[in-house]
Scaffold this motif. Structure first.
Motif, PDB file in Angstrom:
ATOM      1  N   GLY A   1      54.700  19.624  68.553  1.00 25.50           N
ATOM      2  CA  GLY A   1      55.603  20.565  69.219  1.00 25.50           C
ATOM      3  C   GLY A   1      57.041  20.409  68.746  1.00 25.50           C
ATOM      4  O   GLY A   1      57.728  21.403  68.496  1.00 25.50           O
ATOM      5  N   LYS A   2      57.486  19.167  68.628  1.00 21.17           N
ATOM      6  CA  LYS A   2      58.849  18.926  68.142  1.00 21.17           C
ATOM      7  C   LYS A   2      58.995  19.388  66.701  1.00 21.17           C
ATOM      8  O   LYS A   2      59.983  20.027  66.341  1.00 21.17           O
ATOM      9  CB  LYS A   2      59.192  17.433  68.224  1.00 21.17           C
ATOM     10  N   ARG A   3      58.004  19.065  65.891  1.00 18.55           N
ATOM     11  CA  ARG A   3      58.089  19.434  64.484  1.00 18.55           C
ATOM     12  C   ARG A   3      58.105  20.959  64.314  1.00 18.55           C
ATOM     13  O   ARG A   3      58.830  21.494  63.480  1.00 18.55           O
ATOM     14  CB  ARG A   3      56.949  18.802  63.698  1.00 18.55           C
ATOM     15  N   GLU A   4      57.316  21.653  65.131  1.00 24.10           N
ATOM     16  CA  GLU A   4      57.295  23.127  65.077  1.00 24.10           C
ATOM     17  C   GLU A   4      58.643  23.690  65.515  1.00 24.10           C
ATOM     18  O   GLU A   4      59.165  24.630  64.909  1.00 24.10           O
ATOM     19  CB  GLU A   4      56.164  23.673  65.949  1.00 24.10           C
ATOM     20  N   ALA A   5      59.218  23.116  66.566  1.00 21.56           N
ATOM     21  CA  ALA A   5      60.534  23.576  67.032  1.00 21.56           C
ATOM     22  C   ALA A   5      61.593  23.348  65.947  1.00 21.56           C
ATOM     23  O   ALA A   5      62.442  24.216  65.710  1.00 21.56           O
ATOM     24  CB  ALA A   5      60.920  22.859  68.324  1.00 21.56           C
ATOM     25  N   TRP A   6      61.521  22.203  65.288  1.00 22.04           N
ATOM     26  CA  TRP A   6      62.478  21.930  64.206  1.00 22.04           C
ATOM     27  C   TRP A   6      62.277  22.899  63.054  1.00 22.04           C
ATOM     28  O   TRP A   6      63.241  23.370  62.445  1.00 22.04           O
ATOM     29  CB  TRP A   6      62.329  20.495  63.702  1.00 22.04           C
ATOM     30  N   ALA A   7      61.021  23.218  62.742  1.00 23.31           N
ATOM     31  CA  ALA A   7      60.733  24.152  61.647  1.00 23.31           C
ATOM     32  C   ALA A   7      61.289  25.541  61.968  1.00 23.31           C
ATOM     33  O   ALA A   7      61.869  26.204  61.107  1.00 23.31           O
ATOM     34  CB  ALA A   7      59.228  24.221  61.386  1.00 23.31           C
ATOM     35  N   LYS A   8      61.118  25.980  63.223  1.00 20.08           N
ATOM     36  CA  LYS A   8      61.657  27.294  63.617  1.00 20.08           C
ATOM     37  C   LYS A   8      63.166  27.297  63.535  1.00 20.08           C
ATOM     38  O   LYS A   8      63.779  28.262  63.077  1.00 20.08           O
ATOM     39  CB  LYS A   8      61.197  27.652  65.032  1.00 20.08           C
ATOM     40  N   ARG A   9      63.787  26.218  63.974  1.00 20.66           N
ATOM     41  CA  ARG A   9      65.245  26.111  63.921  1.00 20.66           C
ATOM     42  C   ARG A   9      65.727  26.140  62.473  1.00 20.66           C
ATOM     43  O   ARG A   9      66.715  26.784  62.144  1.00 20.66           O
ATOM     44  CB  ARG A   9      65.669  24.815  64.610  1.00 20.66           C
ATOM     45  N   GLY A  10      65.001  25.446  61.596  1.00 21.78           N
ATOM     46  CA  GLY A  10      65.358  25.456  60.175  1.00 21.78           C
ATOM     47  C   GLY A  10      65.199  26.830  59.554  1.00 21.78           C
ATOM     48  O   GLY A  10      66.049  27.284  58.786  1.00 21.78           O
ATOM     49  N   ALA A  11      64.111  27.505  59.893  1.00 23.01           N
ATOM     50  CA  ALA A  11      63.899  28.860  59.365  1.00 23.01           C
ATOM     51  C   ALA A  11      65.009  29.794  59.832  1.00 23.01           C
ATOM     52  O   ALA A  11      65.511  30.611  59.057  1.00 23.01           O
ATOM     53  CB  ALA A  11      62.530  29.389  59.802  1.00 23.01           C
ATOM     54  N   ALA A  12      65.414  29.659  61.088  1.00 21.71           N
ATOM     55  CA  ALA A  12      66.503  30.496  61.616  1.00 21.71           C
ATOM     56  C   ALA A  12      67.808  30.188  60.882  1.00 21.71           C
ATOM     57  O   ALA A  12      68.582  31.096  60.562  1.00 21.71           O
ATOM     58  CB  ALA A  12      66.667  30.270  63.116  1.00 21.71           C
ATOM     59  N   PHE A  13      68.038  28.920  60.576  1.00 23.48           N
ATOM     60  CA  PHE A  13      69.234  28.528  59.834  1.00 23.48           C
ATOM     61  C   PHE A  13      69.262  29.213  58.466  1.00 23.48           C
ATOM     62  O   PHE A  13      70.261  29.804  58.079  1.00 23.48           O
ATOM     63  CB  PHE A  13      69.260  27.002  59.669  1.00 23.48           C
ATOM     64  N   PHE A  14      68.132  29.145  57.752  1.00 20.90           N
ATOM     65  CA  PHE A  14      68.091  29.745  56.421  1.00 20.90           C
ATOM     66  C   PHE A  14      68.163  31.266  56.485  1.00 20.90           C
ATOM     67  O   PHE A  14      68.788  31.887  55.633  1.00 20.90           O
ATOM     68  CB  PHE A  14      66.850  29.297  55.649  1.00 20.90           C
ATOM     69  N   GLN A  15      67.556  31.882  57.486  1.00 19.86           N
ATOM     70  CA  GLN A  15      67.651  33.340  57.622  1.00 19.86           C
ATOM     71  C   GLN A  15      69.093  33.747  57.884  1.00 19.86           C
ATOM     72  O   GLN A  15      69.573  34.724  57.326  1.00 19.86           O
ATOM     73  CB  GLN A  15      66.745  33.845  58.745  1.00 19.86           C
ATOM     74  N   GLY A  16      69.785  33.008  58.717  1.00 14.87           N
ATOM     75  CA  GLY A  16      71.195  33.300  58.995  1.00 14.87           C
ATOM     76  C   GLY A  16      72.043  33.164  57.754  1.00 14.87           C
ATOM     77  O   GLY A  16      72.922  33.963  57.491  1.00 14.87           O
ATOM     78  N   ARG A  17      71.773  32.134  56.954  1.00  8.65           N
ATOM     79  CA  ARG A  17      72.534  31.931  55.715  1.00  8.65           C
ATOM     80  C   ARG A  17      72.253  33.044  54.720  1.00  8.65           C
ATOM     81  O   ARG A  17      73.150  33.522  54.056  1.00  8.65           O
ATOM     82  CB  ARG A  17      72.194  30.581  55.085  1.00  8.65           C
ATOM     83  N   SER A  18      70.990  33.477  54.616  1.00  5.22           N
ATOM     84  CA  SER A  18      70.669  34.519  53.637  1.00  5.22           C
ATOM     85  C   SER A  18      71.263  35.855  54.071  1.00  5.22           C
ATOM     86  O   SER A  18      71.658  36.654  53.242  1.00  5.22           O
ATOM     87  CB  SER A  18      69.164  34.631  53.404  1.00  5.22           C
ATOM     88  N   ARG A  19      71.352  36.087  55.380  1.00  2.00           N
ATOM     89  CA  ARG A  19      71.987  37.327  55.855  1.00  2.00           C
ATOM     90  C   ARG A  19      73.473  37.314  55.556  1.00  2.00           C
ATOM     91  O   ARG A  19      74.049  38.309  55.152  1.00  2.00           O
ATOM     92  CB  ARG A  19      71.765  37.500  57.359  1.00  2.00           C
ATOM     93  N   ARG A  20      74.120  36.157  55.737  1.00  2.00           N
ATOM     94  CA  ARG A  20      75.556  36.069  55.463  1.00  2.00           C
ATOM     95  C   ARG A  20      75.857  36.247  53.991  1.00  2.00           C
ATOM     96  O   ARG A  20      76.919  36.740  53.627  1.00  2.00           O
ATOM     97  CB  ARG A  20      76.111  34.726  55.942  1.00  2.00           C
ATOM     98  N   SER A  21      74.927  35.853  53.106  1.00  2.00           N
ATOM     99  CA  SER A  21      75.187  35.952  51.676  1.00  2.00           C
ATOM    100  C   SER A  21      74.696  37.275  51.080  1.00  2.00           C
ATOM    101  O   SER A  21      74.897  37.522  49.905  1.00  2.00           O
ATOM    102  CB  SER A  21      74.548  34.773  50.939  1.00  2.00           C
TER     103      SER A  21
END
Length: 109
Positions: free
Chosen positions: A61-81
Motif C-alpha cells: 500500500g505504501k509503495r503504491e501510494a509512493w508510485a502514484k505520488r511519483g507519477a503525479a510529480f512527473f505529470q506535473g513536470r511534463s505539463r509545465r515543460s
C-alpha cells in the motif's frame, strides 16, 4: 566457404563500454531526480537513511501510494515543460495523476 571468426574480445569490450555508459547515465538521472525533487537540500546521511527505509519497505500500500505520488510529480513536470497549455502530457504515463501536493514528506515505515 569459411566463416570469419568472431572477435569475442572486441565484442566483450563493446558490451563493457555500453554497460559503463548505461551505468553513468543511470547515476546522472538519479542525481537529476534528487535535485528535481529538492531532496538535495537534505544531508547525505538524511537522504541515505530515507532511501534505505524506502528500499526496505515491503508494504504494498505504501509503495503504491509512493508510485502514484511519483507519477503525479512527473505529470506535473511534463505539463509545465509543454510548449502549449492544452497539450496532453499523457502519452507515456500509465497511471492517472493525483491531486496530492508534491511537496511534503513521503512518509516513513
Amino acid at each position: 566457404m569459411m566463416r570469419k571468426p568472431r572477435d569475442f574480445d572486441a565484442e566483450l569490450q563493446s558490451l563493457g563500454d555500453k554497460a559503463r555508459d548505461l551505468k553513468a547515465r543511470k547515476v546522472q538521472q538519479l542525481g537529476e531526480l534528487v535535485i528535481a525533487t529538492s531532496a538535495d537540500a537534505l544531508s547525505a546521511d538524511e537522504l541515505a537513511g530515507a532511501l534505505i527505509v524506502l528500499a526496505e519497505t515491503t508494504d504494498a500500500g505504501k509503495r503504491e501510494a509512493w508510485a502514484k505520488r511519483g507519477a503525479a510529480f512527473f505529470q506535473g513536470r511534463s505539463r509545465r515543460s509543454a510548449p502549449s497549455p492544452d497539450r496532453d502530457a499523457g502519452g507515456a504515463q500509465t497511471q492517472p495523476g493525483s491531486t496530492q501536493s508534491t511537496s511534503g514528506s513521503a512518509g516513513a515505515a
